[in-house]
Structures are given as structure tokens and as C-alpha cells.
Design an enzyme around this catalytic site. Structure first.
Site, PDB file in Angstrom:
ATOM      1  CG  ASP A 299      -1.834   1.143   1.300  1.00 15.90           C
ATOM      2  OD1 ASP A 299      -2.570   1.341   0.328  1.00 15.90           O
ATOM      3  OD2 ASP A 299      -1.831   1.858   2.312  1.00 15.90           O
ATOM      4  CG  ASP A 575      -4.456  -1.781   3.328  1.00 12.41           C
ATOM      5  OD1 ASP A 575      -4.756  -1.571   2.142  1.00 12.41           O
ATOM      6  OD2 ASP A 575      -3.837  -0.971   4.029  1.00 12.41           O
ATOM      7  CG  ASP A 669      18.655 -37.910  16.091  1.00 17.62           C
ATOM      8  OD1 ASP A 669      19.860 -38.048  16.358  1.00 17.62           O
ATOM      9  OD2 ASP A 669      17.939 -38.813  15.616  1.00 17.62           O
TER      10      ASP A 669
END
Length: 827
Positions: A299, A575, A669
């Protein structure tokens, strides 16, 4: 509706309407309860897998391992919930700061009430600087103008007259007025736009969808192999309980139980890093989607520009002055009168952005001169009207026989007040057009003198005005915007500007920002296009002007239909639908409305446009690091699967039990994967095009790299196990030694996977403190398990002696060379 009494509603009437119609709130908050957040986390396929595995352990009577799995689910749920709750609390603070208060007339007296307590029928007293709390109709208006950019996208103030409408969320920038409230809450224009968001679905996360698909496939493979191995063991050995445990172990080795842990942790840490840069992440999936962004829709007002008018050019006679590089007190004498009368034609303490710009420039350039008049009295104001787009102030200097008159307005209106000849009017119009073509708002300024003893004229035309000059004002571009847009262009991201402003203004701002502006598509042109034609135009046009709120949404949908990954920035209510429909909605936090912030995935706490580029870079970095972590994760699963399967084929005792798998997949891990999360971004990361939607998380080269590295570890640990089982004196320590080598190899595997240094001699030069911390912690955890007798017995091993521990360390570290070679072969 019953007309409001002249003295306003009574307190009882207001209380009754508040009870019947509810508070004046939008009701667009998407804040979720703890239960809803927890439910959504648990419903993820990957978390269902963890809970299912824990349930199996409970069914087999192994509560210890079940609690490990279920406890880990609880930890991840807690991290996710705390992240979202922290975001919601920040938004709540922003909402409280932006909540308007209102002056209303009740019981014949003026009262100041919270905006949520305004009801239909209230008489609102509006003055400069007020935020309008509800929709209404003006009963009185005195030079009233409102800034409706948050609602319409147009930056110019809108003049208002009695019977005109005012809208909730708009700002009074000039004058005063009284309005009768006609709509509140969700029934206002602002509320209707907010409610339209409910029909727009949130965008799915491509990465989560891909990981979910991978998980589902592995679930099928894991269950099939689990059943096959359990049946094979049961038939060959006759111990069906052990067969079931072997099958479960194999399934756990196949199923990537650490994937949800790694992904959530990576996204949460990335969101935390963005928060340090004043970018609030409302939805974690936005972080990884940022890296795929191909189109950034922005915008203009408040996003590319500061939404703060500044004087850009002055025209006096034949002289034109650009003011952007003008030093303080450096204004040439020829322009002093022009700026002086522009200030005199403005309010003393203005809220209008243009009038503020005049005062700011005068404070810098006219300070200490005779052209500022703080002691003059404002005696008369002539208002702007639809018939004459000019306003006049009459000032009374002390001790003078003449009053001073100043006027400003549209150039053609001020030229008419001055009764300029046709040739002079043509010259003024041409100069004004040149300034307007640069995207400037142009005003004419005139002056006059009026004998104090004479009666004031009734209309502005009766003054004997003299033309002074033209003033060009601009909503200045944010300083960081050109560099940020240039960075987007290098990164292969197309920047599209969508605004409600005039095409000429839009083209000028786009050119200043570095956005391609040779073509401009207006909202009127867009309305005449069908879906196919619009799709074709959006591929070539970068500037859209005079766009209405619903058209912003249509543009975003058209871009998405072309396969683009769309990020949309904005701050206004207009918007919000497009922000929610876009893959990534980015709201401005300081100036943005509650509706925009609720609809967005990211909120810029400081309205810094360059933060969007940093966020995109963070998204790309997160994906790149997550890919490395996934390569590592797949590699470490290969030896786990081999150790679960091959001993059965060789007729050897099983090496790994479910507890060992849980220790590897839920402790070792994930801890090692943190090294990848801390990896810095590659130097050329933002010089590469966005990754394609069809590009998988793990491509063929990454899969082969993982399989080959995993095969090296498998070969070593299986070979070691077979050799040890052939020597009676080593049988008791075989399982512990193999397990130790496997853990050390997993920890060592992170080094070539993360190192960008090609040579063996430079292998360790890229280590970060996180890498060293993880390696040290892993070795300490392993040492406790295999060297401390009580812990070793808890894991089903006998404690290793010092020679065996040294052998495990040597063998694990010896894998560095083949790991590095495979990294270079498949890199």
C-alpha cells in the site's frame, strides 16, 4: 430512527441502547482460547503419531517410555501456546493504545466516554485530532476535513459539510463539527469490512503440508515393515512379545518422530529472532512461507510513504525552489513571503498534515525573521466550500491600521480570487500541472490588505488579493524504501503498489521508490476486466491506482491464481481482506488499525519497510537451515533402521530397544539439529530467486547425501557389532559399544553437514559456539549413559571400560572423512 434531542440522549437512553445493541466494538479479534490452541496442536498428524506411539507403550506396560513421548508432546504444545499467547498480549497492548475516546452530548452536558460506550443516536462533538468512533451524519461543520486513508486508501483529506457522512476510524484533521451517530460496532463501514474477513480462509503452510505428506507415507511404510518384522521374528524365534518390541523399534526408527520437534523449534526460534527486529509473528507458518514470496503487494499511504506531508517545492514568480536539501535558515528571500502567507492561511495549532508541513518548514527557515507573527490575532476565517476551494484568514496586527489577509487553496481557485489575466492563469496552470505530474499536492497562495476601519467583506472575492505563488507538497517516501525495493528486485521478488490515490500520484511515488511505473491500471479500468483479462494484466502491471477495498482482494486472488506466493502489506481497514487472503499479510503496528493487525500474519511493531526484507531473508534462512537439519535427520535414521532390521537377518540379538530409539530421536537428534538453526544466512541468499512451490524440502541430491552418509554409519556399526559378537570377551560390551559409536557418529555428522569449508584442514574452522556446546553436551550425555553403571543398566547395557570408550570415540570421529567426502560429492 427517532431524532436525537438537541441536548443529546439521556444517560438512561444511552445505557438502554448500549444494553440492547452491544458495545461499539468491531468484534474481529481472532484470539484463541488455550483449549483451541492445544487442540489444533494435537490434531497435527505428526503429534498424533507421537501420541499414538506413547499409547502403544502404555498398552505394552512400558509407562516410562510412554511418558517420555507424551511428555515431549506436552513440551511442544507449551512452546506453541506460549508463542501465540505472547503475540496476542502484544496485540492487546496495541489495541488498548489505539482505542479512541469520544466527546458526546448527554443530558445537555459534554462528556468524554470510551469509544466502546458510544451508542446510536449520540451527538458526537468532533474537533481536530479526534478519531471518529462511529459512523454518523454531520449536523454542524466548521471547516471540517477528515483523513479517510485507513478506510479508502486515499491520502488527501476529505472536506465535510452538514449532512455529509463521517466514518468510524477516520481522523479529523481540520475544523470542528457535530455528528449524529447512525451506526456503531459491526454495523459501521469499518465493521462490515472487518466482518468480511470471517469468510476468508487462512492460507495453509506449504512446508507443513509437505512434512505431513512425508509423515503419512512413512507411517504406512513403518506400519507395514513393523508388522512384517514382528511376524518374521515371531515365526523364526517364537517369542512374540520380543517380536512385537522389535517391530515397534523398527517402526520408531522409520517414523521421523523428531520432525515436529525440529520444525516447531526452528520456526519458534526464527519468530523470536524476528521479534528482536520488531517483527511480530502471529502465525508460525508465515516464517517459512516468507522464503517462497514471489510478489510483494504494498500500500502506498503509510507503507511506502510516511503519511506525513512535507513541502517539496516553492514557486514564486519565475523561480522554483526544491526544499528537500535546503539547510536551516537557507530559504532565499524571494520565497519568504510565500511561506509566510502559507502559514498565515493555516490554523494556529493545526492537525491538517499540509498545514503542519507549512509550520515545520517556517520554524526551520523563518525563525528570527520578521515573517513569523506569534502575537497577531486571528480575527476572521472564511471557510473552504464546494463552490470555492480556497480558505482565507484575516489577521489583526497590533498597532497597524490595516488587517493582513492570507488565502490558500486550489491554484485555479486562488487565481480566480486574484482576478489574474488569462495569460497569467495559463502560466500558473502549466506550472501547477508540472508539479502535479511529480505526484505533489499543489496549493496556490495569495495575500491582501484590508483597512481596519472598514467592515469585513461577506465573501472572499471582495478582498483585493495579490498572487504570491505555488506550494508543492508531498507525502515523503520512507527513507528505507528505495533500498528495500532494490533488494527485493535482486531477490527475484516483484513489488506491486496498490493505492487508492490518483494515478499521477501513484506513478510518481512508484518511480521514486524504484517500482516499475510505465503502466498504471486504475480501479475503473479493472472493473471492466473479466477474470482472464485481469490475470493477464496483473502479470505485467506494477502500479494499481484508484483501487477500492474489494478490488485489493481481487488483485491478491488474481495473483494467487497465477501461482504466485503473495505477501501483502498495509495498515488500513481497507487492506484487511487482502491481508488475510494473501499467503503472508504484513500489518503496520504503529499506525495500523486493529482490523489490519488481526488479519495479518506478521505485524511490524515499528513501521519500517526494510523490516519486511529482513523478514523475507529470515524466512529463506530458516528454510535453508531446516533443509540441512532434515538431511541430517534422514541420515541418522538410516543406521537406526539398519540396527533394528539387520540383526534379525543375521540371527543376532537385537541391539536397540524402544528406549534407545527415544533417546536418539527425542534427545540427541533434536539437540544436534539446533546447530543448523544457528547457521548464518549465506552471503548470496538474497541474490537468489525465490524457491519454487514445486521444489521439495528434500531434493534428489539431498536424499542421496543423507542415504550415503547414513550408509557409512550403518556399515561401521553393523560391522563392529558382527565382529564383537564373534569374540566372547566382547559380547557383554557389544551393545553399549555399538550404541556409543552410533551416538558419536550422529553428533559428528553435524560437522560436514553444516561446514561450508571444502578442505579437511579447514573442517573445524566454521564451528560456532552452539556447535561446540551441542557436541560437548552430547558427549557428556553419552558418557553418562555408557560409563556410569546405574545409567548403563537402565539402558540395558553393561558399562563400558575405558579402552572400549576410547575405541567408540575413535571410530565415531573416524567417520568425519567419508562424511566430508560425501558432502562434497553431493553438494
Amino acid at each position: 430512527m427517532t431524532p436525537t434531542p438537541p441536548n443529546g440522549l439521556t444517560s438512561d437512553q444511552a445505557a438502554e441502547r448500549l444494553r440492547q445493541e452491544g458495545p461499539n466494538e468491531l468484534g474481529v479479534s481472532q484470539r484463541r482460547t488455550l483449549w483451541v490452541m492445544a487442540r489444533d496442536v494435537v490434531r497435527e498428524p505428526m503429534f498424533l503419531l507421537l501420541m499414538g506411539a506413547g499409547s502403544v507403550y502404555l498398552a505394552t506396560g512400558d509407562a516410562h517410555e510412554a511418558l517420555i513421548l507424551l511428555g515431549f508432546v506436552a513440551i511442544i504444545m507449551t512452546v506453541t501456546v506460549l508463542q501465540e499467547r505472547r503475540t496476542d498480549n502484544t496485540l492487546e497492548t496495541l489495541r488498548d493504545l489505539s482505542s479512541p475516546r469520544a466527546q458526546v452530548l448527554r443530558d445537555g452536558t459534554v462528556r468524554r466516554v470510551a469509544g466502546r460506550d458510544v451508542v446510536r443516536g449520540d451527538l458526537l462533538l468532533l474537533s481536530e485530532g479526534d478519531r471518529v468512533p462511529a459512523d454518523g451524519e454531520l449536523v454542524e461543520a466548521h471547516e471540517l476535513a477528515t483523513d479517510e486513508s485507513l478506510l479508502t486508501g486515499e491520502s488527501e483529506a476529505v472536506s465535510k459539510a452538514p449532512a455529509d457522512s463521517v466514518f468510524a476510524g477516520t481522523l479529523v484533521v481540520r475544523g470542528q463539527g457535530t455528528a449524529r451517530v447512525g451506526s456503531t460496532g459491526q454495523r459501521t463501514e469499518l465493521g462490515r469490512i472487518g466482518q468480511s474477513l470471517q469468510a476468508i480462509g487462512l492460507q495453509a503452510s506449504p512446508l507443513r503440508d509437505e512434512v505431513a505428506r512425508l509423515t503419512r507415507r512413512l507411517v504406512v511404510v513403518g506400519i507395514a515393515l513393523c508388522l512384517l518384522l514382528a511376524a518374521l521374528l515371531g515365526l523364526l524365534r517364537g517369542d512374540w512379545l520380543q517380536a512385537l518390541l522389535g517391530g515397534i523399534t523398527l517402526a520408531m526408527g522409520i517414523l521421523p518422530q523428531e520432525l515436529p520437534v525440529i520444525m516447531i523449534v526452528f520456526l519458534a526460534l526464527a519468530a523470536r529472532r524476528l521479534a528482536v527486529q520488531q517483527v511480530l509473528t502471529r502465525r508460525l507458518n508465515a516464517v517459512e512461507t516468507l522464503g517462497q514470496t514471489t510478489v510483494l503487494c504494498v500500500d502506498k499511504t503509510g507503507t511506502l510513504t510516511e503519511n506525513r506531508m512535507a513541502v517539496a517545492a516553492l514557486v514564486a514568480g519565475d523561480q522554483v525552489l526544491e526544499t528537500h536539501d535546503l539547510p536551516d535558515a537557507g530559504l532565499p528571500e524571494a520565497f519568504h513571503a510565500l511561506l509566510e502567507y502559507a502559514v498565515l492561511a493555516s490554523e494556529i495549532d493545526p492537525h491538517d498534515p499540509m498545514e503542519k508541513a507549512f509550520h515545520r518548514l517556517a520554524a526551520r527557515q523563518l525563525q528570527g525573521t520578521e515573517h513569523l507573527h506569534p502575537r497577531w490575532d486571528l480575527a476572521r476565517e472564511y471557510e473552504l466550500s464546494p463552490e470555492l476551494l480556497a480558505m482565507t484568514h484575516l489577521w489583526r496586527p497590533q498597532g497597524e491600521v490595516h488587517d493582513v489577509v492570507a488565502a490558500k487553496g486550489a491554484p485555479e481557485a486562488v487565481a480566480d480570487l486574484c482576478h489574474l489575466p488569462d495569460a497569467e492563469r495559463t502560466r500558473v496552470a502549466e506550472e501547477a500541472a508540472r508539479l502535479a505530474d511529480r505526484g505533489l499536492r499543489v496549493l496556490g497562495v495569495a495575500k491582501a490588505r484590508h483597512r481596519r476601519a472598514s467592515q469585513w467583506p461577506d465573501i472572499q472575492h471582495d478582498f483585493d488579493f495579490e498572487w504570491v505563488g505555488l506550494v508543492g507538497l508531498a507525502d515523503p517516501l520512507r527513507a528505507e524504501v528505495p533500498a528495500a525495493i532494490a533488494q527485493c528486485r535482486r531477490a527475484g521478488i516483484r513489488v506491486v503498489m496498490i493505492t487508492g490515490d490518483h494515478p499521477r500520484t501513484a506513478r510518481a511515488i512508484a518511480a521514486q521508490a524504484g517500482i516499475q511505473s510505465d503502466r498504471v491500471l486504475t480501479g475503473e479500468d479493472m472493473a471492466s476486466l473479466d477474470a482472464a483479462s485481469l490475470s493477464e494484466r496483473v502479470a505485467a502491471v506494477h502500479v494499481f491506482a484508484r483501487i477500492k477495498p474489494q478490488q485489493k482482494l481481487a488483485l491478491v486472488e488474481a495473483l494467487k491464481a497465477r501461482g504466485e506466493i503473495v505477501a501483502m502489506t498495509g495498515d488500513g481497514v481497507n487492506d484487511a481482506p487482502a491481508l488475510k487472503a494473501a499467503h503472508i499479510g504484513v500489518a503496520m503496528g504503529q499506525r495500523g488499525t486493529d482490523v489490519a493487525r488481526e488479519a495479518a500474519s506478521l505485524v511490524l511493531l515499528h513501521d519500517d519497510f526494510s523490516a519486511i526484507v529482513h523478514a523475507i531473508e529470515a524466512g529463506r534462512r530458516t528454510f535453508a537451515n531446516l533443509r540441512q537439519a532434515m538431511v541430517y535427520t534422514l541420515a541418522v535414521h538410516v543406521p537406526i533402521v539398519c540396527l533394528a532390521l539387520l540383526p534379525v537377518l543375521f540371527g543376532l540379538p537385537l541391539v536397540l530397544a524402544p528406549l534407545h530409539i527415544a533417546f536418539l530421536e527425542l534427545v540427541i537428534d533434536p539437540a544436534c539439529s539446533l546447530v543448523f538453526e544457528a547457521e548464518p544466512a549465506a552471503a548470496d541468499l538474497m541474490d537468489q530467486p525465490p524457491r519454487q512451490q514445486t521444489e521439495p524440502l528434500l531434493g534428489a541430491s539431498q536424499v542421496w547425501l543423507s542415504l550415503v552418509q547414513g550408509a557409512w554409519v550403518s556399515l561401521v556399526v553393523i560391522g563392529l557389532y558382527v565382529v564383537l559378537m564373534g569374540h566372547d570377551e566382547a559380547v557383554a560390551s557389544a551393545g553399549a559399544l555399538v550404541f556409543a559409536v552410533l551416538v558419536i557418529a550422529n553428533a559428528v555428522l553435524i560437522l560436514p553437514s553444516r561446514s561450508r569449508h571444502p578442505a579437511w584442514r579447514r573442517l573445524f574452522s566454521g564451528l560456532t559456539p552452539v556447535s561446540l556446546w551441542v557436541l560437548t553436551g552430547t558427549l557428556l550425555a553419552l558418557g553418562a549413559v555408557v560409563l556410569v553403571p546405574p545409567l548403563a543398566q537402565a539402558f540395558g547395557f553393561s558399562a563400558l571400560s575405558a579402552p572400549f570408550a576410547a575405541l567408540a570415540l575413535i571410530l565415531g570421529c573416524a567417520l568425519l572423512l567419508p562424511f566430508q567426502l560425501t558432502k562434497r560429492w553431493f553438494g
